[in-house]
Design a protein around this motif. Structure first.
Motif, PDB file in Angstrom:
ATOM      1  N   UNK A 197      39.931  47.109  38.703  1.00 53.42           N
ATOM      2  CA  UNK A 197      40.493  46.407  39.863  1.00 53.42           C
ATOM      3  C   UNK A 197      39.366  45.784  40.683  1.00 53.42           C
ATOM      4  N   UNK A 198      39.502  44.485  40.985  1.00 49.71           N
ATOM      5  CA  UNK A 198      38.466  43.752  41.720  1.00 49.71           C
ATOM      6  C   UNK A 198      39.121  42.902  42.797  1.00 49.71           C
ATOM      7  N   UNK A 199      38.444  42.759  43.930  1.00 49.71           N
ATOM      8  CA  UNK A 199      38.908  41.894  45.002  1.00 49.71           C
ATOM      9  C   UNK A 199      38.073  40.639  45.092  1.00 49.71           C
ATOM     10  N   UNK A 249      37.641  42.224  32.408  1.00 51.42           N
ATOM     11  CA  UNK A 249      38.585  43.350  32.393  1.00 51.42           C
ATOM     12  C   UNK A 249      39.376  43.464  33.703  1.00 51.42           C
ATOM     13  N   UNK A 250      39.178  42.536  34.615  1.00 53.25           N
ATOM     14  CA  UNK A 250      39.759  42.679  35.956  1.00 53.25           C
ATOM     15  C   UNK A 250      41.056  41.887  36.103  1.00 53.25           C
ATOM     16  N   UNK A 251      41.717  42.099  37.218  1.00 50.14           N
ATOM     17  CA  UNK A 251      42.938  41.384  37.558  1.00 50.14           C
ATOM     18  C   UNK A 251      42.643  39.897  37.785  1.00 50.14           C
ATOM     19  N   UNK A 262      43.097  45.742  45.835  1.00 46.55           N
ATOM     20  CA  UNK A 262      42.555  46.243  44.570  1.00 46.55           C
ATOM     21  C   UNK A 262      42.739  47.756  44.469  1.00 46.55           C
ATOM     22  N   UNK A 263      42.515  48.440  45.570  1.00 49.05           N
ATOM     23  CA  UNK A 263      42.714  49.891  45.612  1.00 49.05           C
ATOM     24  C   UNK A 263      44.150  50.255  45.242  1.00 49.05           C
ATOM     25  N   UNK A 274      37.849  51.175  40.060  1.00 49.26           N
ATOM     26  CA  UNK A 274      37.476  50.225  41.105  1.00 49.26           C
ATOM     27  C   UNK A 274      36.095  50.590  41.625  1.00 49.26           C
ATOM     28  N   UNK A 275      35.216  49.609  41.750  1.00 49.71           N
ATOM     29  CA  UNK A 275      33.927  49.816  42.412  1.00 49.71           C
ATOM     30  C   UNK A 275      34.121  49.542  43.899  1.00 49.71           C
ATOM     31  N   UNK A 276      33.835  50.553  44.718  1.00 54.51           N
ATOM     32  CA  UNK A 276      34.004  50.377  46.163  1.00 54.51           C
ATOM     33  C   UNK A 276      33.174  51.425  46.887  1.00 54.51           C
TER      34      UNK A 276
END
Length: 421
Positions: A197-199, A249-251, A262-263, A274-276
């Protein structure tokens, strides 16, 4: 947590729409005898709001002569808040205090003559003894200190939905980028639509930074921000290639997502990772989601990428004495405990009792003492707001065109344009 620059017209428009909420302290905030203290932040939701509420409660006890006025402007990473703040500062209408990331980001306000020196207050309040030397060094500019940090956050944390990973046959934390790619393939093959998941912009800058820490190592990564590492190097190009592969691989709608969107993909089982930053722990807890895991980003090893939220005394603040009482509360042991136990960060002070904190913060407190510390451009400890804006714009373009060479050139140009003087 960062922002994308808009046009001047858009800034003024947002400011006009939000000015009643941000400036609602009324006549009784004026002068040193006023009661109201307008505190300007972007903490409006989830764990961030819970942390602010804890700090406000402590302020009410420590400073009963003053009244907290919430000037928060919603929008992840301060996207909207920083635009409104810039407009207010330019118009000579500062809040009594505002949130800013400690480190290089403050240089913009210092150079513009918009914030006051707090060195005397540091001595008066015992902060020179309570804060670690390394952090004090990062806060000091030409022998002066301009902000009071409320916390330390770790940026390079990989979060996961444990049930989603388990269903895909993933049983251990990835220790390298190759292992992460393998896990992402497993998630994709198990039917997970967006394994990662990425924003938008600043969240992509966070992800790129974590990849570069892995591919360059902490010393060369830090060199990207102080000029000792060349952005045009082959190792940086490899890092951008790895970043490009992760985005695959992300949205697909990542450029429309804030970090909380994304979360939610992770919470809803539509993403595995998710990287956060570690504010995510408090946010997930506040939302009642417990089925999460966390680890240092693969390949980052014993590297702690840090950032710190801090507060300043603006020049021209209507209630400077009330602001000082707020700042003293922010730096106090009581204030930092009330704030950080709820926000998911760790105290900037060295006298905190780790046992007072939830499980994640205990691990972060221990790591902060032993890990190699590197700054974050995405969160202002490594670079100026100008560089952040340039980087976010470049990443927005890269998200669409996937041109590795052009992103590398843009980052190199930003580093040259906004180099520390």
């Amino acid at each position: 947590m960062r922002f994308t620059r808009r046009t001047a017209l858009a800034v003024v428009g947002v400011a006009a729409l939000l000015a009643p909420a941000a400036c609602g302290s009324g006549d009784d905030s004026g002068g040193s005898g006023g009661k109201n203290v307008e505190v300007f932040t972007w903490w409006a939701d989830g764990g961030e709001k819970a942390g602010l509420d804890g700090l406000v409660s402590t302020f009410g006890t420590a400073c009963p002569d003053y009244t907290f006025v919430n000037g928060a402007v919603a929008g992840g990473a301060g996207a909207n808040a920083k635009q409104v703040l810039a407009s207010r500062l330019q118009q000579g209408d500062p809040p009594d205090t505002f949130q800013a990331h400690a480190g290089a980001e403050l240089q913009d306000y210092i150079n513009a003559g918009q914030i006051e020196d707090l060195s005397a207050q540091y001595k008066e309040w015992g902060l020179t003894e309570a804060l670690p030397k390394g952090l004090l060094d990062n806060l000091t500019v030409d022998g002066k200190i301009y902000s009071v940090p409320s916390n330390i956050h770790r940026a390079n944390v990989l979060w996961s939905n444990k049930s989603v990973l388990s269903k895909a046959g993933i049983t251990s934390e990835p220790k390298s980028l190759d292992e992460l790619f393998a896990n992402l393939d497993k998630l994709k093959n198990s039917g997970v639509a967006a394994p990662l998941a990425v924003g938008k912009d600043w969240t992509q800058l966070m992800l790129l930074e974590s990849v570069l820490i892995t591919d360059l190592g902490p010393e060369k990564f830090t060199g990207l921000w102080n000029g000792s590492t060349d952005w045009n190097g082959a190792d940086v190009a490899k890092g951008i290639e790895d970043f490009k592969k992760l985005l695959s691989y992300s949205n697909k709608d990542r450029d429309t997502f804030d970090w909380t969107d994304a979360e939610k993909l992770v919470m809803d089982g539509k993403a595995g990772y998710q990287l956060m930053g570690d504010w995510e722990a408090a946010d997930l807890d506040a939302k009642g989601f417990k089925d999460y895991g966390y680890s240092v980003f693969p390949g980052n090893g014993e590297t702690f990428q840090w950032l710190a939220d801090s507060f300043v005394l603006p020049k021209g603040a209507k209630n400077p004495e009330g602001t000082k009482c707020w700042l003293k509360t922010v730096g106090s042991a009581e204030g930092q405990k009330a704030f950080n136990t709820k926000k998911g960060s760790i105290p900037a002070r060295t006298d905190a009792n780790a046992a007072d904190y939830p499980a994640y913060q205990q691990t972060a407190i221990a790591a902060w003492k032993t890990a190699t510390q590197v700054p974050s451009c995405a969160h202002g400890s490594a670079c100026s707001q100008g560089f952040q804006g340039a980087a976010n714009s470049a990443l927005g373009k890269f998200s669409s065109d996937q041109n590795v060479g052009e992103l590398q050139k843009a980052m190199a140009a930003g580093a040259k344009q906004f180099a520390k003087k």
